[in-house]
Structures are given as C-alpha cells and as structure tokens.
Design a protein around this motif. Structure first.
Motif, mmCIF file in Angstrom:
data_model
loop_
_atom_site.group_PDB
_atom_site.id
_atom_site.type_symbol
_atom_site.label_atom_id
_atom_site.label_comp_id
_atom_site.label_asym_id
_atom_site.label_seq_id
_atom_site.Cartn_x
_atom_site.Cartn_y
_atom_site.Cartn_z
ATOM 1 N N TRP A 104 0.837 -1.219 0.000
ATOM 2 C CA TRP A 104 0.000 0.000 0.000
ATOM 3 C C TRP A 104 0.864 1.257 0.000
ATOM 4 O O TRP A 104 0.572 2.214 -0.734
ATOM 5 N N ASN A 107 2.099 1.846 -3.416
ATOM 6 C CA ASN A 107 1.049 2.395 -4.284
ATOM 7 C C ASN A 107 0.826 3.879 -4.014
ATOM 8 O O ASN A 107 0.600 4.662 -4.945
ATOM 9 N N VAL A 108 0.869 4.262 -2.738
ATOM 10 C CA VAL A 108 0.702 5.680 -2.376
ATOM 11 C C VAL A 108 1.827 6.518 -2.979
ATOM 12 O O VAL A 108 1.590 7.591 -3.573
ATOM 13 N N ASP A 111 1.308 6.837 -6.741
ATOM 14 C CA ASP A 111 0.256 7.801 -7.079
ATOM 15 C C ASP A 111 0.752 9.234 -6.925
ATOM 16 O O ASP A 111 0.360 10.120 -7.702
ATOM 17 N N LYS A 176 -5.613 4.749 5.456
ATOM 18 C CA LYS A 176 -5.828 4.234 4.100
ATOM 19 C C LYS A 176 -6.850 5.079 3.348
ATOM 20 O O LYS A 176 -6.704 5.343 2.148
ATOM 21 N N SER A 179 -5.088 7.954 2.081
ATOM 22 C CA SER A 179 -3.848 7.594 1.361
ATOM 23 C C SER A 179 -2.635 8.294 1.972
ATOM 24 O O SER A 179 -1.840 8.932 1.273
#
Length: 537
Positions: A104, A107-108, A111, A176, A179
């Motif tokens: 995660w 992914n953050v 992004d 989460k 983010s």
C-alpha cells in the motif's frame, strides 16, 4: 527496622534514601542531607525486628486469596488491561500485515509520483520508521512518567495518557482512506508515548494499591496482559481475519477498545492511597480509598505505615535528579533497577523471536505452519507468565530471575551450537524448535515480568516516580537500540549473533546473584536495610 506505633507517642527515625539512621547517630549535617528526625515525648518504645521475620510470613495460596477481593481485582483489571494491552498489542500488530502495508505504501508513493513505480528501498525505509517510531515514543513517554505521576497521580496519569489512544486510533484508522502513510507514523508515535507512560504508571499504581503479600503477583499482571495482547494481535492479523488488504486499518484502530474500557472502568477505582495521602495531603480520602481496595474498614496498620512515611517526607527535600544520581543510598537501587531493565531487553528474546520463523521453516514447516507455530509460542508465553504470577510470591523475585537468566544462558549456548548444524538435518532442526520454546518459557518465568514492578519495590513514594521514569526510559531506549541494531548484526554474523547473548546472559546471571536483593514479603524499611549490607555498597 520497622516502625511500631504507640497512639500516645511516636518515636521515629526515617530516611528517604536507602540507609537507615538512628537519632543518636544522626548529626545535624547528615540529618539535613538525608532527612533523619525523631519525634518523641515522655514515652518511647524500641523494638528490634528479626531479619528472618519477612521470610516467616505466610505465602500459601489461602493467604494470598484472602488478600484478594472483588474490588481490588476490579482495580487491577481496570488499570492493567487498558494500559498494558496497548504496550503488547502495538508491539506485535505490525508483524502480520507488513507485506500488505508495504504494498500500500508503494502504491501511495506511485500515485504521488504520477504513476512512477516506488523505489523499494524507500518503501522499506518508511516501514522501518513506522515500526521503530513506536519505541521512540515509548522512550519519551517513559521519561515523562515521573512528571505525570506527580502532577496527575497514578490513576489520573493513566486516564490522561489514555486520551492519546483515541487520537492514535483515529489517525491509523483513517490512514488508508486518506492515502497517507504519515498518519500511521504519527499514530504509532502517539501510541508509543502512551505505552511508555503506561509502562511506568501502571506498575506503580499496582504496587501502591496491592497488599504486601500480593505485591509481586499483582505486579506480574502487567506483563501477563502484554503477552496476551501480543497473542491477540497475532491471531487477529491472520489473513482470514483482519490481515487482509481491506481490513488492516481496522487491525491498527482496534486499540480504541481497551481505551474505551479504561475510560469506563478506571474512574470507579480510587487513586493510589499513598499518592492521596503523601502528595495530596488528604488523610481521610486516602483511608477511604484503602478501605475500598481492602473491602474492610480495618486498615489502621497500613494507614499508620503510610502516615509514618508521610511524616518522614515532611522534613526532607524533594528528591531531584541530581540527588538521585549523586546520593549513594539512592544510586544503588537505581543502578539495580536500570540494570534489570537492560537485562530484560538485552537477554536475546527479540533475537529468538526473529529467528523462530526461520527455524520453523528449516524444520520443513510451510509458511502457514510457521505462523501457527509462532502462535503456539505466544500461547506458551501467556501460560508461563500466568504461572509466574503465582510463583513470584512462593519462590521470590531473585530466585525466579536467577532461574530464568541461568536457563536462558544454557539454552542459548545449545541453540548457538544447534544452528551451526541445522541446515539439512531434520533432527537438529526439531531440537532447535524445542530450544526456542524452552527459551520463551525461561524468559516468561521471571525476566519478562519482574523488572516492571521491581523498581516500585525498591523506592519510597518520594523517589519512586523519578526512579521509574529513568528505569522505564532505559528499557524503551534499549528496546529501540536492539530493534535498530539486531538486523545489521544478524546480517554480519548470521546465527553466530547468539554468541553475543551468551556473553551478556552470563554477565546478567552474575549481576543478579551478586547485587539484586530479594524483596518478597518485605516492607520498604526491610528492603532498604538490605542495602546497608557490604555487598550492596
């Protein structure tokens, strides 16, 4: 020398430091420095206490159970569950979902960089900070224990500290959604401060509300809850419960439940009677609190002992850090408290836990099998800590420390040798598993629980908060250093890293044997007299 009362008169010589002085041998300079004084009128009474008297006090189960009543049990659960749970749960909760959270975080970062893949080393660094920041917060919280305990009280300090749980749970729970891995880092730092405060305040509160013959058992409850909460975090972190991509924020936010429990239950419990009497100068309220805890109005003996301590503290200056570090009679028990905390953290328990999964895999276990074997270790830790709760009053603190550290030394030697031949040898791998389990048992018997409450037994109410701050701060600092330094050492030395712990454990056994006093069934005055012996000078 114990104080005996005569309701018409009193003769008292008391010292806030460890050494006891009589009025006849205490000159003006000494009296000014350590607080000797004598109050008397026409009648005085001199009594000699048999040094073996404390050993003759009953420690059978019937006497222990008679001292435990429903209200005292309620106060123990209300204070220990809501506080120690945070310490243990937040230590273990990050292990199971590590891969999920790292993915995660990646992914953050991706992004935020317009879809560019995140660097693995950056993800690893962020995760390492998120894990280690908990211990750093614990260091700060531990060092603040004395200030909080004096300003808000033991119970009041726990409630103030508990407010941090709400903030931390909220931050980690929504991380989460927004983010933001930064919210996890901040949340774990805040809950670390809470856990550091709890590690000092809770054993202090438990020591001051418990009767003398239950002091060790009640003090062990803190470590018992820590082990239970670690096991709970491991179970909830399984991939078919909360260890999933969608549910891991709930896993981190569940700390709110014991926080709410404390807010609901602890206000019904009294503040520490010693704090109420000595710090707040409220005699009647202190007596009412003690009567509530004992379930009887017959608390005159305990109240008289606290009043004597209160009178002694009226003629002595407040114990400062400078006094704590310079006065030999305070420095000795402080050194013991700090060393026992270091013994606990540097014993190798973290190294054994880290190697356990690898050892399980070497024995041919699948990854799922290794997970359940780890749960078995956690269960064993809980069971043995529960057993030590009874043993500590039957055998004594020093005895259990000696048994624990000596056993850990022998086991670590055998484990070091077995790891040299474990590759490709099934029999040796199973032997290594047995040794890991035995190591956990030895740790849980004494070294895991006794350091948390021993410091409260070695100091009076004046010096206890400051001494606790120092000792707990050292414990969390050692935990932080071990967490940072173990992996590089393991990478450099491999399984030979256990040789370091072999040497340390040998030194710890010698130290406990030579310097640590037995405090079982001893009053504060009797414990202080032990430090007059040549071996402690």
């Amino acid at each position: 020398m114990r104080k005996l009362r005569d309701r018409a008169t009193a003769s008292l010589c008391c010292c806030v430091t460890i050494r006891a002085f009589s009025p006849d041998t205490c000159d003006d300079e000494t009296a000014a420095r350590v607080g000797c004084y004598s109050i008397s009128d026409e009648r005085t009474e001199t009594v000699t206490v048999n040094p073996e008297q404390s050993e003759q006090r009953s420690t059978d189960f019937s006497s222990l159970l008679q001292s435990l009543n429903g209200r005292l049990l309620f106060a123990i659960i209300a204070s220990a569950f809501g506080s120690a749970f945070q310490h243990g749960y937040n230590t273990g909760v990050v292990n199971a979902p590590q891969t999920l959270i790292e993915t995660w975080i990646g992914n953050v970062l991706s992004d935020r960089n317009d879809g560019k893949a995140a660097d693995k080393s950056q993800v690893t660094l962020i995760w390492a900070v998120a894990v280690a920041i908990f211990c750093f917060g614990g260091m700060i919280g531990g060092l603040c224990t004395g200030v909080v305990a004096d300003k808000f009280g033991r119970k009041g300090g726990l409630l103030v500290s508990n407010a941090l749980v709400v903030v931390s749970a909220a931050l980690q729970g929504v991380s989460k959604m927004y983010s933001s891995y930064e919210l996890i880092i901040i949340g774990r730092f805040i809950i670390g401060i809470n856990s550091g405060l709890n590690a000092g305040l809770t054993p202090m509160y438990l020591a001051e509300i418990s009767p003398m013959n239950l002091r060790g058992s009640v003090g062990t409850v803190y470590q018992l809850v820590v082990t239970i909460s670690i096991l709970i975090s491991q179970i909830l972190g399984l991939d078919y419960i909360l260890g999933t991509t969608e549910r891991w924020p709930i896993l981190l936010a569940l700390i709110i439940i014991p926080g709410i429990f404390m807010f609901i239950t602890l206000p019904f419990c009294p503040e520490s009677p010693k704090y109420t009497l000595i710090n707040k100068k409220k005699d009647i309220e202190a007596e009412r609190g003690l009567q509530w805890l004992r379930g009887t109005i017959e608390v005159h003996d305990e109240m008289d002992e606290m009043r004597a301590e209160n009178e002694a503290m009226k003629v002595i200056p407040r114990v400062t850090l400078r006094e704590m570090l310079s006065n030999p009679m305070l420095k000795t028990p402080l050194g013991i408290s700090v060393m026992i905390m270091l013994c606990q953290q540097l014993s190798g328990i973290n190294a054994v836990m880290f190697f356990s999964t690898k050892i399980f895999n070497m024995a041919g276990m699948t990854d799922d099998g290794a997970k359940y074997a780890t749960l078995g270790m956690g269960t064993l830790n809980v069971i043995m800590t529960l057993i030590s709760l009874f043993l500590v009053e039957l055998t004594g603190r020093k005895t259990l420390l000696m048994i624990g550290f000596s056993s850990m030394f022998v086991i670590t030697v055998m484990l070091t040798i077995s790891l040299m031949f474990v590759v490709g040898n099934t029999i040796v791998s199973y032997l290594a598993i047995v040794l890991v389990m035995a190591f956990v048992i030895a740790f849980a018997v004494g070294p895991g629980s006794i350091p948390w409450f021993l410091v409260a037994e070695l100091f009076n109410s004046s010096a206890r908060p400051l001494a606790t701050s120092i000792a707990v701060g050292v414990n969390w600092t050692a935990n932080f250093v071990v967490g940072l330094g173990f992996l590089p050492l393991q990478g450099l030395l491999g399984s030979n890293v256990f040789l370091i712990f072999v040497v340390l454990l040998a030194l710890f056994v010698l130290y406990v044997y030579k310097k640590v006093p037995e405090t079982k069934n001893k009053t504060l005055e009797e414990i202080q007299m032990l430090f007059r012996q040549e071996s402690y000078k």
